[in-house]
Design a protein around this motif. Structure first.
Motif, PDB file in Angstrom:
ATOM      1  N   GLY A 103       0.844  -1.180   0.000  1.00  0.00           N
ATOM      2  CA  GLY A 103       0.000   0.000   0.000  1.00  0.00           C
ATOM      3  C   GLY A 103       0.876   1.224   0.000  1.00  0.00           C
ATOM      4  O   GLY A 103       2.109   1.129   0.095  1.00  0.00           O
ATOM      5  N   VAL A 104       0.269   2.383  -0.097  1.00  0.00           N
ATOM      6  CA  VAL A 104       1.024   3.640  -0.072  1.00  0.00           C
ATOM      7  C   VAL A 104       0.322   4.620   0.857  1.00  0.00           C
ATOM      8  O   VAL A 104      -0.836   4.426   1.245  1.00  0.00           O
ATOM      9  N   VAL A 105       1.058   5.664   1.221  1.00  0.00           N
ATOM     10  CA  VAL A 105       0.485   6.752   2.007  1.00  0.00           C
ATOM     11  C   VAL A 105       0.709   8.058   1.255  1.00  0.00           C
ATOM     12  O   VAL A 105       1.592   8.157   0.392  1.00  0.00           O
ATOM     13  N   LEU A 106      -0.102   9.045   1.587  1.00  0.00           N
ATOM     14  CA  LEU A 106       0.020  10.379   1.013  1.00  0.00           C
ATOM     15  C   LEU A 106       0.365  11.371   2.115  1.00  0.00           C
ATOM     16  O   LEU A 106      -0.306  11.418   3.160  1.00  0.00           O
ATOM     17  N   GLY A 107       1.402  12.169   1.888  1.00  0.00           N
ATOM     18  CA  GLY A 107       1.737  13.285   2.764  1.00  0.00           C
ATOM     19  C   GLY A 107       1.550  14.582   2.002  1.00  0.00           C
ATOM     20  O   GLY A 107       2.109  14.746   0.915  1.00  0.00           O
ATOM     21  N   LEU A 392       2.295   7.057   8.129  1.00  0.00           N
ATOM     22  CA  LEU A 392       2.822   5.715   8.390  1.00  0.00           C
ATOM     23  C   LEU A 392       2.569   5.295   9.837  1.00  0.00           C
ATOM     24  O   LEU A 392       2.314   4.111  10.106  1.00  0.00           O
ATOM     25  N   ASP A 393       2.643   6.242  10.768  1.00  0.00           N
ATOM     26  CA  ASP A 393       2.326   5.921  12.164  1.00  0.00           C
ATOM     27  C   ASP A 393       0.892   5.416  12.273  1.00  0.00           C
ATOM     28  O   ASP A 393       0.607   4.460  13.015  1.00  0.00           O
ATOM     29  N   TYR A 394      -0.014   6.048  11.543  1.00  0.00           N
ATOM     30  CA  TYR A 394      -1.407   5.603  11.555  1.00  0.00           C
ATOM     31  C   TYR A 394      -1.520   4.201  10.963  1.00  0.00           C
ATOM     32  O   TYR A 394      -2.235   3.344  11.502  1.00  0.00           O
ATOM     33  N   VAL A 395      -0.843   3.949   9.851  1.00  0.00           N
ATOM     34  CA  VAL A 395      -0.907   2.636   9.207  1.00  0.00           C
ATOM     35  C   VAL A 395      -0.384   1.556  10.143  1.00  0.00           C
ATOM     36  O   VAL A 395      -1.003   0.493  10.301  1.00  0.00           O
ATOM     37  N   GLU A 396       0.746   1.799  10.764  1.00  0.00           N
ATOM     38  CA  GLU A 396       1.326   0.787  11.662  1.00  0.00           C
ATOM     39  C   GLU A 396       0.432   0.535  12.868  1.00  0.00           C
ATOM     40  O   GLU A 396       0.318  -0.604  13.332  1.00  0.00           O
TER      41      GLU A 396
END
Length: 406
Positions: A103-107, A392-396
């Motif tokens: 997956g990916v994240v957006l900043g 990423l903190d939210y994803v983890e």
């Protein structure tokens, strides 16, 4: 302003429940594995403090859900190479790696005039980036949302990813944001960022979106990948047009009751400072007030630093004034926050190193607790770096609840 339905971001389960323990253990394993190419059971036990049985159970759970891949096991855990003719001892090492493109994240960095979106994989490697400009400062909320959305989609296209692969989004805005993600709209400028972005992007794409103050995200980014790496008591000053501070105390972001921690309005009360104007703004103003650059041309902060580097006396005087003023700002921060380090960041960071000798010379006379002062190496990406880390903190923390898309 459009009326978007408010979206609640999932929060961790209550502490002490089996589900909360699974989440905490998964977060600990993912946090370690993203920092290494290959992880073994022994390495994970050392890094997380978990038992072997728990580590293996968590890894198997994460493999089944697509977060990790298990690799072949050519070695044996905890065993050195055997002498010729002697059998190996020890249990086989199980080896795991992060499925970084699961997956990916957006900043996102949202300013008054432009927005920048960065797409990153689960290790935080930026895969695509795109910027877009707002046609005016006071555009309607829906138009501002559409510009941000376009920047996100363009960044995803550059990364070769689809909107369905986005697991989390963090947007940094130039306004105070409380712990729940609500914008403090106590000043007109801050209301420009209260546009219903979380609900709008969730309704358009299903993305979980969190808002955070841009200086707070700069502090997270600097501690993750900047000169403040690993520093628990850290302040980052975004210091270009106006000053704003992100504050980490014992590694935790300070927000205050309504998100106003780190706002620099109090500087109007500080002798020798008088306002929250930033380095670029003051350099440009003071050079113009002095009649412009010595050799002619338009006044500007880049010109001031360039002329000072060439030995121009008028520009050097401006740098001395800037250094003395920044020393007073940092001394005020040091007096009531007492950080280990203060980082000067933002668009002026590339030039601000020239101010450090003057700042460091003045600080001991202004505060009993002078911090270490550095300039950021992250340039104008400092907010998006912090936004990626925040996402990423939210994803983890929520990996067990997030659905991966192939």
């Amino acid at each position: 302003m459009p009326h978007y339905r408010e979206v609640k971001i999932p929060q961790p389960h209550a502490a002490g429940t089996p589900q909360s323990l699974r989440r905490v253990n998964a977060q600990a394993v993912l946090a370690h594995i993203r920092t290494t190419d290959v992880a073994t059971g022994t390495g994970l036990m050392t890094a997380t403090g978990l038992t072997r049985a728990t580590v293996i159970a968590v890894c198997e759970d994460l493999v089944r859900s697509g977060w990790l891949r298990e690799l072949d096991t050519p070695a044996r855990d905890g065993a050195s190479a055997p002498a010729a003719g002697k059998p190996r001892k020890g249990r086989p090492a199980r080896r795991f790696e992060l499925n970084a493109r699961a997956g990916v994240v957006l900043g996102i960095d949202i300013g008054a005039g432009t927005t920048t979106a960065a797409v990153a994989d689960l290790r935080g490697t930026v895969l695509g980036r795109s910027s877009a400009a707002f046609r005016a400062t006071d555009i309607p909320a829906e138009e501002r949302v559409s510009v941000v959305d376009r920047a996100c989609l363009d960044a995803l296209r550059e990364a070769g990813e689809t909107p369905e692969k986005v697991l989390a989004v963090t947007a940094g805005i130039a306004a105070p944001v409380d712990r729940e993600g609500a914008v403090l709209a106590a000043q007109h400028f801050w209301t420009l960022f209260d546009v219903g972005l979380r609900s709008a992007l969730h309704e358009r794409h299903g993305w979980p979106v969190r808002l955070e103050n841009d200086a707070n995200l700069a502090a997270l980014g600097e501690r993750w990948r900047g000169t403040g790496a690993g520093v628990a008591d850290l302040v980052v000053l975004l210091a270009s047009e106006r000053l704003g501070a992100g504050v980490l105390e014992s590694g935790r972001l300070l927000h205050g009751r309504a998100g106003g921690a780190g706002e620099m309005g109090f500087l109007s009360l500080v002798e020798g400072v008088g306002s929250s104007a930033g380095i670029a703004s003051l350099a440009r103003t003071w050079q113009a007030e002095a009649g412009g650059p010595t050799g002619g041309g338009q006044a500007g902060s880049r010109r001031v630093f360039a002329d000072a580097a060439a030995g121009d006396a008028a520009a050097l005087e401006i740098l001395d004034r800037l250094a003395e003023r920044m020393a007073r700002v940092i001394a005020a921060i040091a007096s009531f926050i007492n950080p280990e380090q203060v980082v000067i960041g933002g668009a002026v960071a590339d030039s601000a190193g020239a101010l450090l000798p003057g700042i460091n010379a003045a600080l001991p006379a202004l505060t009993a607790t002078p911090p270490r002062v550095t300039v950021s190496t992250l340039g104008d990406a400092i907010v998006t770096v912090g936004a990626v880390r925040h996402a990423l903190d939210y994803v983890e923390a929520n990996a067990l609840d997030l659905q991966l898309r192939p």
